[in-house]
Design a protein around this motif. Sequence first.
Motif, PDB file in Angstrom:
ATOM      1  N   ALA A 175       0.838  -1.203   0.000  1.00 22.96           N
ATOM      2  CA  ALA A 175       0.000   0.000   0.000  1.00 22.96           C
ATOM      3  C   ALA A 175       0.872   1.251   0.000  1.00 22.96           C
ATOM      4  CB  ALA A 175      -0.923  -0.005   1.212  1.00 22.96           C
ATOM      5  N   ALA A 176       1.957   1.228   0.778  1.00 19.71           N
ATOM      6  CA  ALA A 176       2.868   2.372   0.807  1.00 19.71           C
ATOM      7  C   ALA A 176       3.536   2.566  -0.545  1.00 19.71           C
ATOM      8  CB  ALA A 176       3.921   2.167   1.897  1.00 19.71           C
ATOM      9  N   GLU A 177       3.932   1.472  -1.185  1.00 16.69           N
ATOM     10  CA  GLU A 177       4.522   1.567  -2.517  1.00 16.69           C
ATOM     11  C   GLU A 177       3.538   2.190  -3.502  1.00 16.69           C
ATOM     12  OE1 GLU A 177       5.497  -2.484  -3.211  1.00 16.69           O
ATOM     13  OE2 GLU A 177       7.526  -2.323  -2.407  1.00 16.69           O
ATOM     14  N   ALA A 178       2.265   1.764  -3.431  1.00 19.02           N
ATOM     15  CA  ALA A 178       1.256   2.292  -4.352  1.00 19.02           C
ATOM     16  C   ALA A 178       0.996   3.770  -4.094  1.00 19.02           C
ATOM     17  CB  ALA A 178      -0.037   1.490  -4.213  1.00 19.02           C
ATOM     18  N   MET A 179       0.968   4.175  -2.832  1.00 18.61           N
ATOM     19  CA  MET A 179       0.756   5.588  -2.514  1.00 18.61           C
ATOM     20  C   MET A 179       1.933   6.424  -3.006  1.00 18.61           C
ATOM     21  SD  MET A 179      -1.524   7.631  -1.151  1.00 18.61           S
ATOM     22  CE  MET A 179      -2.569   6.627  -0.094  1.00 18.61           C
ATOM     23  N   ALA A 180       3.145   5.904  -2.830  1.00 18.40           N
ATOM     24  CA  ALA A 180       4.322   6.611  -3.340  1.00 18.40           C
ATOM     25  C   ALA A 180       4.272   6.708  -4.864  1.00 18.40           C
ATOM     26  CB  ALA A 180       5.596   5.894  -2.892  1.00 18.40           C
ATOM     27  N   ALA A 181       3.776   5.658  -5.523  1.00 19.49           N
ATOM     28  CA  ALA A 181       3.648   5.689  -6.979  1.00 19.49           C
ATOM     29  C   ALA A 181       2.612   6.718  -7.413  1.00 19.49           C
ATOM     30  CB  ALA A 181       3.273   4.307  -7.501  1.00 19.49           C
ATOM     31  N   ALA A 182       1.565   6.888  -6.616  1.00 18.68           N
ATOM     32  CA  ALA A 182       0.557   7.909  -6.934  1.00 18.68           C
ATOM     33  C   ALA A 182       1.172   9.300  -6.894  1.00 18.68           C
ATOM     34  CB  ALA A 182      -0.614   7.809  -5.957  1.00 18.68           C
ATOM     35  N   VAL A 183       2.005   9.546  -5.893  1.00 16.96           N
ATOM     36  CA  VAL A 183       2.687  10.841  -5.803  1.00 16.96           C
ATOM     37  C   VAL A 183       3.644  11.018  -6.981  1.00 16.96           C
ATOM     38  CG1 VAL A 183       4.288  12.228  -4.435  1.00 16.96           C
ATOM     39  CG2 VAL A 183       2.464  10.941  -3.298  1.00 16.96           C
ATOM     40  N   ALA A 184       4.359   9.938  -7.320  1.00 15.10           N
ATOM     41  CA  ALA A 184       5.316  10.018  -8.422  1.00 15.10           C
ATOM     42  C   ALA A 184       4.630  10.265  -9.762  1.00 15.10           C
ATOM     43  CB  ALA A 184       6.135   8.734  -8.486  1.00 15.10           C
ATOM     44  N   ALA A 185       3.373   9.857  -9.887  1.00 19.06           N
ATOM     45  CA  ALA A 185       2.648  10.024 -11.145  1.00 19.06           C
ATOM     46  C   ALA A 185       2.150  11.447 -11.363  1.00 19.06           C
ATOM     47  CB  ALA A 185       1.463   9.056 -11.201  1.00 19.06           C
ATOM     48  N   LEU A 186       2.249  12.296 -10.347  1.00 18.15           N
ATOM     49  CA  LEU A 186       1.846  13.690 -10.519  1.00 18.15           C
ATOM     50  C   LEU A 186       2.802  14.391 -11.476  1.00 18.15           C
ATOM     51  CD1 LEU A 186       1.136  14.591  -6.795  1.00 18.15           C
ATOM     52  CD2 LEU A 186      -0.575  14.262  -8.586  1.00 18.15           C
ATOM     53  N   PRO A 187       2.347  15.377 -12.205  1.00 13.74           N
ATOM     54  CA  PRO A 187       3.227  16.094 -13.128  1.00 13.74           C
ATOM     55  C   PRO A 187       4.206  16.990 -12.389  1.00 13.74           C
ATOM     56  CG  PRO A 187       1.067  17.117 -13.080  1.00 13.74           C
ATOM     57  CD  PRO A 187       0.956  15.861 -12.262  1.00 13.74           C
ATOM     58  N   GLU A 188       5.280  17.331 -13.066  1.00 11.93           N
ATOM     59  CA  GLU A 188       6.236  18.276 -12.509  1.00 11.93           C
ATOM     60  C   GLU A 188       5.599  19.654 -12.426  1.00 11.93           C
ATOM     61  OE1 GLU A 188       9.135  17.594 -11.302  1.00 11.93           O
ATOM     62  OE2 GLU A 188       9.120  15.478 -11.875  1.00 11.93           O
ATOM     63  N   SER A 189       6.069  20.465 -11.490  1.00  7.54           N
ATOM     64  CA  SER A 189       5.454  21.773 -11.282  1.00  7.54           C
ATOM     65  C   SER A 189       5.648  22.697 -12.469  1.00  7.54           C
ATOM     66  CB  SER A 189       6.026  22.435 -10.028  1.00  7.54           C
ATOM     67  OG  SER A 189       7.421  22.616 -10.179  1.00  7.54           O
ATOM     68  N   ALA A 190       6.692  22.452 -13.278  1.00  2.00           N
ATOM     69  CA  ALA A 190       6.940  23.321 -14.424  1.00  2.00           C
ATOM     70  C   ALA A 190       5.891  23.141 -15.509  1.00  2.00           C
ATOM     71  CB  ALA A 190       8.322  23.042 -15.000  1.00  2.00           C
ATOM     72  N   ALA A 191       5.226  21.987 -15.481  1.00  2.00           N
ATOM     73  CA  ALA A 191       4.198  21.737 -16.485  1.00  2.00           C
ATOM     74  C   ALA A 191       2.942  22.511 -16.149  1.00  2.00           C
ATOM     75  CB  ALA A 191       3.895  20.241 -16.545  1.00  2.00           C
ATOM     76  N   SER A 192       2.201  22.885 -17.159  1.00  7.42           N
ATOM     77  CA  SER A 192       0.946  23.598 -16.934  1.00  7.42           C
ATOM     78  C   SER A 192      -0.163  22.599 -16.713  1.00  7.42           C
ATOM     79  CB  SER A 192       0.604  24.478 -18.141  1.00  7.42           C
ATOM     80  OG  SER A 192       1.590  25.472 -18.305  1.00  7.42           O
ATOM     81  N   SER A 193      -1.065  22.943 -15.833  1.00  2.00           N
ATOM     82  CA  SER A 193      -2.198  22.081 -15.572  1.00  2.00           C
ATOM     83  C   SER A 193      -3.168  22.138 -16.732  1.00  2.00           C
ATOM     84  CB  SER A 193      -2.903  22.522 -14.287  1.00  2.00           C
ATOM     85  OG  SER A 193      -4.130  21.843 -14.160  1.00  2.00           O
ATOM     86  N   ALA A 194      -3.816  21.013 -16.977  1.00  2.00           N
ATOM     87  CA  ALA A 194      -4.816  20.974 -18.041  1.00  2.00           C
ATOM     88  C   ALA A 194      -6.125  21.579 -17.587  1.00  2.00           C
ATOM     89  CB  ALA A 194      -5.036  19.532 -18.484  1.00  2.00           C
TER      90      ALA A 194
END
Length: 687
Positions: free
Chosen positions: A307-326
């Motif tokens: 579960a911790a691995e999956a939660m960390a993967a969810a955070v990792a799947a977020l875009p970088e801050s330099a990218a613009s939000s859709a």
Amino acid sequence: PADPAFARIGAEFTKRMVATYGAAEYYNADTFNEMPPPTMDLAYLGRAGKAVLAGIRGGHPEGRWMVQGWLFLHHRHIWTKAAVRSYLNGAGRGNVMVLDLGADIRAMWQRHDRYYGHDYVWCMLHSFGGRRGIFGNMPALIEQVHEAYASGGGGLVGVGLTMEATHHNPALYEFATDLTFVDVSLLDGHHADDGAGSAVAFPWTFAASAHADITRDTPQALARAWATDVYIPGRYGSTLGAIAADRAAAVEANLQRAFHHLLRRDGPYAHEVTCCPTWTLMAVGPTLAVQRAGLDVDYDADALWEAAEAMAAAVAALPESAASSAVGGATAASALGRSLRYDAVDLLRQALENLFTEFVVALGEQTMLYRTHAGYKDTTTRAKRPIFVAGHVARASRLLFPAVEALLRVDRNFDMRSWLSRAVRVATNDGLTADRMAFNAKNLITAWGDSKGQGYPNYAAKSWAGLYERLYAKRWEAYLNDISDTMHRGRYMMSGEVSAAVVASLDWDFCVNHTAADLDTAGVEDEASPDAARAVLAATAQRWLGTADLRRAAVAAPGTKLTLAEGVEHAAFVKCAGKGPTPRIAVPRRSRWAKEWRTAAMLCAAMDAAACGAVDSEGRLYLPLGKKYLTRAECTTDAHAHVGKEFVLVRVGSEEADIPVVDQLPDDAAANDMFGRFGLTPEPADA
């Protein structure tokens, strides 16, 4: 209550309450909470109940009495059915509401026939002192609340939460409050009866779930459907809505995977809970009596890891801050919302706590052998092995405590400064000093008593940054040093005796000595930015979750298949006595390592491997042979021919494939030095 003055004082007190807060329907009064009545005479108990109501009615003629049912659970050996009936009936039906305070632990409404016609509230206690630990039993809550609603009798008037602090396990508490609204007519054809023969219908949040069939699904399936269709969209909706659809889908899939593991059979949110356990050994220790203190992890630890691995993967799947939000043109830096940040920190924190607990359980088993077999009187392997293990646990402590401290710093909800600043801000009232308020705030969450440890130490222990670095690490260091010193000197040791005075002294010093930050009323002004928080979360997951997976690693040489644990177990024998048995071959992937003595050897090997080995681009780990690992004396016969090679390749998660010994590291492995990740220095083989 038999004294005539009791009702008069109660009436005056109630009048003051009404004048201050206004009139209410219910007034709480607990006469015998955690203390037995002077007599269990039924007539006396009836007069006591009548006197309580008289005190309430003397201040508010229409007031009713609310009583905690904890006394009936805590002293259940004296509160018989006749005693409880007499006590409540003294106030008369319709005038009392009982909080069945720990119905999730042991439901007293069943023992006392739905409280003999009096109103009662089914309550989930769950937590003592607000000690943090990810645990609960959502499927059981469905069954328990359904059973209470469907039992008939008209006594049940609601569902309540009676935890001794909030700010932990948000999913469990959200789930419990949703169970307040249940249409029991949809389950097994039962109805809750209001006493007049009419069915009481409750709207049910599960009806909003596209994946739940409340007439057919098991409680576990219903809980999973609730997490997928109700909780995840509600808790993380702002995060998912702020990023592009493809990113949102990846994040949501990992969140669903995390809750799937938390809710799988015997997982943290789907296992039997007997009585408010506390899986925060780093915070409430030091002790080796892990099982006796209710600190051992008795759910499926792999479920929490995954579960911790999956939660960390969810955070990792977020875009970088330099990218613009859709969505809305906002930057994606805000995508790491408060809820996702909080839950990722909490799951990773629990994973590290569980890892440390496995070390300590193994050390406890070794010291038990030391005491039981008179190891303190000889110099055999049996006496030396716990010393060997204690050294590795101390090394793990020096790594784990700073790691947890850094992790908690990224969210102000896990920072002690938030707590202290609120206390210090009160200091201007009633002439109190900032020092005194800071002392009280610290004492409550640590010593909860005096300088000699007389009180309730760690009853309200908190998993907050500032405590791990400044107090918890020092406690465990002193404790482990005393254990090692005791065994080195060949003295007898009783678990529980070691370091008690030292730990009490450390607690007191922490309470009375304040830093400038302790007295700052500003709170946490330097919380990590979303990007910085993501970086810490990613580094923690990479560094520790991967290391923990070495528990399942296989070391294979031509003609043999050994687990890493077995190889180091054998090495431990050789190191301590110069001889030892050939390692066993088969170890199941899902073995409960904490129940076997070689847990320590396995986990110590994982720590040392991460420090001294290297991993290539495919995630394969290379361990050095040489004197530190698998030397000629430590290898099986089939491996002797390969001692001249430099490295043995370890494949994590596989116990079947032959894994070759190689002459040198691949270039990419040499560049990815795991030793550097941990910041350790090599230690001699005899250290």
